[in-house]
Design an enzyme around this catalytic site. Structure first.
Site, mmCIF file in Angstrom:
data_model
loop_
_atom_site.group_PDB
_atom_site.id
_atom_site.type_symbol
_atom_site.label_atom_id
_atom_site.label_comp_id
_atom_site.label_asym_id
_atom_site.label_seq_id
_atom_site.Cartn_x
_atom_site.Cartn_y
_atom_site.Cartn_z
ATOM 1 C CG HIS A 34 1.551 5.987 8.411
ATOM 2 N ND1 HIS A 34 0.660 6.407 7.817
ATOM 3 C CD2 HIS A 34 2.155 7.126 8.717
ATOM 4 C CE1 HIS A 34 0.398 7.754 7.837
ATOM 5 N NE2 HIS A 34 1.267 8.116 8.406
ATOM 6 C CE1 TYR A 35 -1.634 -1.355 7.237
ATOM 7 C CE2 TYR A 35 -1.956 -2.160 9.383
ATOM 8 C CZ TYR A 35 -2.412 -2.169 8.179
ATOM 9 O OH TYR A 35 -3.797 -2.467 7.789
ATOM 10 C CB THR A 36 4.964 -0.633 5.013
ATOM 11 O OG1 THR A 36 4.942 -1.687 5.396
ATOM 12 C CG2 THR A 36 6.030 0.255 5.251
ATOM 13 C CD GLU A 99 4.120 4.376 5.587
ATOM 14 O OE1 GLU A 99 3.958 3.292 6.086
ATOM 15 O OE2 GLU A 99 3.321 5.261 5.111
#
Length: 260
Positions: A34-36, A99
Site C-alpha cells: 500500500h501507499y499511506t 504501508e
C-alpha cells in the site's frame, strides 16, 4: 533502538491496537503493498495506530527506509478492506500488509525514494522467504480492490522488486497504434480478456460485456504491469503484457491477440 520483531531485517516495534485473530486455518500466502495516501507519514502512522480509525498494517516503511512493525504477523491486521484475489475475500486473514509512506494521488503523488524502496525490498524478501509466498501473490492494494484503490500506484517500481526476486513481472509490451477493446464493447474477445484477468486473480465476471468492472480490472492491471498509460482501454500492449504474464504462471498457457 531496535527490538525483536517477526522480520529478520532491522525494524522497531510501534504497536497498533487494531488487529484480531486470523481465520482458523488460513495460511499466510500473500503480501499486499500500500501507499499511506496522507499528507505526511506521521499522520498516516497516527491513523494506523488510532483505535477509532480501525485500520492497521503489519509494517510501515518511512521515506528514509525506517521500518516499523505495528502488528505481529500472527495477527490479522486491518489493511485490505473489501477485497478479492483468486476467489478469496478475507484477504486480511491470509496476508501481510505493508504501508509505504507516500502522499498518494490525492496529496501529491510522487516517486518513491531509493532508500525507501531498498527497505521495502529487504522486508518483502524476508517475508516471502519465511512464509514461502509465491511471486504472483505479491500484490498491490489496487489489484485486490480495483474499484476502490489506486495504491501503490503507477510510480511504484515493481521492476526493481522483480530484479531483486520479488513478485511476478514481465517487461511491458511496447505501446503502439490501434484500439483493441474498451468499455461498451461486447463479444468473444471481451469474454477471453475477462477469462485471462480472472485466471491471474482479478475479481471479474466473465460475461462478454466490457462493463465498468472490466474497465477497473484492466486499469488495475495496467497500474501494476503496464504503467506508461493507465486508462482502462485494452490496446495491443495490454493484451501482449497480460499474455506474457500468464505464460509465467505454473502450468498456464493462455492468450488472445498474440502476434504471429
Amino acid at each position: 533502538m531496535s527490538v525483536a520483531t517477526d522480520t529478520g531485517v532491522t525494524a522497531r516495534v510501534h504497536p497498533s491496537p487494531n488487529h484480531g485473530e486470523r481465520a482458523q486455518g488460513a495460511p499466510i500466502d500473500m503480501v499486499v503493498l500500500h501507499y499511506t495516501g496522507m499528507p505526511t507519514g506521521q499522520e498516516a502512522l497516527q491513523r494506523l495506530c488510532d483505535p477509532r480509525a480501525e485500520v492497521s498494517a503489519h509494517y510501515f516503511v518511512d521515506l528514509d527506509g525506517t521500518i516499523l512493525q505495528c502488528v505481529p504477523e500472527s495477527r490479522r491486521a486491518w489493511h485490505a478492506g473489501r477485497s478479492f484475489w483468486k476467489g478469496e475475500t478475507d484477504i486480511n486473514s491470509r496476508s501481510i500488509g505493508v504501508e509505504i509512506v507516500n502522499p498518494g494521488h490525492e496529496h501529491g503523488y510522487r516517486p518513491f525514494p531509493d532508500t525507501q524502496i531498498e527497505a521495502v525490498i529487504a522486508l518483502v524478501l524476508d517475508i516471502c522467504d519465511r512464509h514461502a509466498i509465491h511471486p504472483w501473490m505479491v500484490l498491490g492494494h489496487s489489484d485486490i480492490a480495483p474499484d476502490r484503490k489506486e495504491d501503490p500506484g503507477e510510480l511504484f517500481p515493481w521492476d526493481r522488486l522483480a530484479a531483486a526476486g520479488i513478485g511476478l513481472y514481465v517487461e511491458p509490451f511496447p505501446i503502439g497504434s490501434g484500439l483493441f477493446m474498451q468499455e461498451g464493447d461486447r463479444g468473444q474477445p471481451v469474454e477471453a480478456l475477462q477469462s485471462m484477468l480472472a485466471l491471474y486473480g482479478y475479481d471479474i465476471d466473465i460475461t462478454g460485456n466490457f462493463d465498468s468492472k472490466t474497465r477497473l480490472a484492466v486499469t488495475a492491471f495496467q497500474r501494476h504491469f503496464r504503467q506508461e498509460i493507465v486508462d482502462g482501454v485494452v490496446d495491443q500492449s495490454t493484451i501482449e503484457t497480460l499474455n506474457a504474464l500468464l505464460r509465467k504462471l505454473p502450468s498456464m498457457s493462455a492468450g488472445i491477440g498474440r502476434s504471429a
